[in-house]
Design a protein around this motif. Structure first.
Motif, PDB file in Angstrom:
ATOM      1  N   ILE A 247       0.813  -1.216   0.000  1.00 14.22           N
ATOM      2  CA  ILE A 247       0.000   0.000   0.000  1.00 14.22           C
ATOM      3  C   ILE A 247       0.850   1.271   0.000  1.00 14.22           C
ATOM      4  O   ILE A 247       0.634   2.165  -0.830  1.00 14.22           O
ATOM      5  N   PRO A 248       1.848   1.417   0.881  1.00 12.49           N
ATOM      6  CA  PRO A 248       2.709   2.600   0.771  1.00 12.49           C
ATOM      7  C   PRO A 248       3.426   2.661  -0.574  1.00 12.49           C
ATOM      8  O   PRO A 248       3.667   3.746  -1.116  1.00 12.49           O
ATOM      9  N   GLY A 249       3.743   1.507  -1.133  1.00 13.26           N
ATOM     10  CA  GLY A 249       4.401   1.471  -2.434  1.00 13.26           C
ATOM     11  C   GLY A 249       3.526   2.050  -3.527  1.00 13.26           C
ATOM     12  O   GLY A 249       4.005   2.764  -4.416  1.00 13.26           O
ATOM     13  N   ALA A 250       2.222   1.751  -3.493  1.00 17.54           N
ATOM     14  CA  ALA A 250       1.298   2.307  -4.482  1.00 17.54           C
ATOM     15  C   ALA A 250       1.242   3.821  -4.368  1.00 17.54           C
ATOM     16  O   ALA A 250       1.167   4.536  -5.372  1.00 17.54           O
ATOM     17  N   MET A 251       1.263   4.331  -3.143  1.00 16.37           N
ATOM     18  CA  MET A 251       1.241   5.784  -2.929  1.00 16.37           C
ATOM     19  C   MET A 251       2.494   6.436  -3.502  1.00 16.37           C
ATOM     20  O   MET A 251       2.425   7.411  -4.264  1.00 16.37           O
ATOM     21  N   VAL A 252       3.645   5.885  -3.145  1.00 17.19           N
ATOM     22  CA  VAL A 252       4.922   6.433  -3.625  1.00 17.19           C
ATOM     23  C   VAL A 252       5.021   6.299  -5.136  1.00 17.19           C
ATOM     24  O   VAL A 252       5.433   7.231  -5.841  1.00 17.19           O
TER      25      VAL A 252
END
Length: 301
Positions: A247-252
């Motif tokens: 999930i943080p990867g999708a944001m970044v």
């Protein structure tokens, strides 16, 4: 430097949209190991529903711009979440224990169905949001005039992304989603209703995609029935860039992709902005095959 910061802020605003859509891809993949190819069309449905509700209820005239946008966003997210839940029950649940290719074909079929349904209902023409409903002013920040809509777009995306992150990390339901993403069998033994978890994922992801569709309509002013294909492809790229299932990867990944596109269009050529973004993706994946923050898999938990 002024041109650079203008493009940077524009890239962050567009990247926020990519990130919201990418979260839908990454959540579904994290729990079901499935790429929901119909997700881009749910984003398009959000844009069209936003225009329909805006025109039908005349919200801006009745309650003012800011309350109208908030109410409009809530209604769109709820409606698209319901459509996402129906999609899961009709197109994916019957194939949950079938070969994975069957679910992929079902996803592609759902995408074609949604796209043609939108075209049949609204016509294939471009539709235009009312152009005088949102402020056109700019805010001076450190000597740089930034359009206020660009700031609103980025901050709204950021708030939604942070809300999702804390929901997944800090609540019992979020813990259940993470457990189902690691091992559905073990999650069932621990008393977690995996069916409900999957249903919730298919509500949250489309809801965020629907909000992104509304933001595109308000920001750019024009929408068309096929725009979900390109936005969906960009968001899928962002999810891979950050680490699919992370999930943080999708944001970044979404924010980074938006910035790369904006800078590439400004300093190289707008005709090459898509190619530049995909070239950067290829280079990053050569160095880090699992994406910037790594694919979320059980062994890493």
């Amino acid at each position: 430097m002024e041109e650079f910061f203008q493009q940077l802020t524009n890239g962050l605003a567009v990247g926020g949209i990519y990130a919201l859509i990418a979260l839908g891809y990454t959540m579904v993949y994290g729990v079901m190991k499935l790429i929901n190819f119909a997700h881009g069309d749910l984003f398009t449905i959000g844009a069209y529903l936003g225009l329909t509700l805006l025109v039908s209820f005349g919200l801006f005239d009745k309650i003012g711009p800011l309350p109208a946008v908030i109410l409009l966003a809530v209604m769109v997210m709820i409606l698209v979440a319901i459509i996402g839940a129906i999609l899961e029950r009709v197109a994916y649940k019957p194939l949950r224990h079938s070969p994975r290719l069957s679910a992929v074909v079902s996803a592609l079929g759902a995408s074609i169905f949604f796209q043609n349904a939108i075209m049949a209902i609204y016509s294939p023409k471009f539709l235009v949001y009312p152009h005088d409903i949102l402020p056109k002013a700019a805010v001076n920040i450190l000597g740089l005039d930034i359009p206020i809509m660009r700031i609103i777009l980025f901050m709204t995306s950021l708030v939604l992304m942070l809300a999702l992150y804390f929901f997944i990390q800090k609540t019992k339901i979020g813990t259940a989603i993470r457990a189902a993403a690691i091992d559905q069998g073990a999650a069932k033994l621990m008393g977690i209703n995996v069916d409900r978890v999957i249903m919730l994922v298919f509500c949250i992801g489309p809801a965020l995609g629907g909000a992104a569709g509304l933001m595109v309509g308000l920001y750019y002013g024009q929408i068309n029935f096929s725009m979900g294909w390109m936005y969906g492809l960009k968001a899928f790229t962002a999810a891979i860039l950050g680490g699919i299932g992370n999930i943080p990867g999708a944001m970044v990944g979404g924010l980074l992709l938006g910035v790369i596109e904006a800078l590439g269009a400004a300093y190289i050529s707008i005709a090459w902005k898509d190619a530049i973004a995909f070239c950067v993706l290829i280079l990053i994946l050569i160095v880090r095959p699992t994406g910037l923050l790594g694919e979320r898999v059980a062994e890493k938990v």
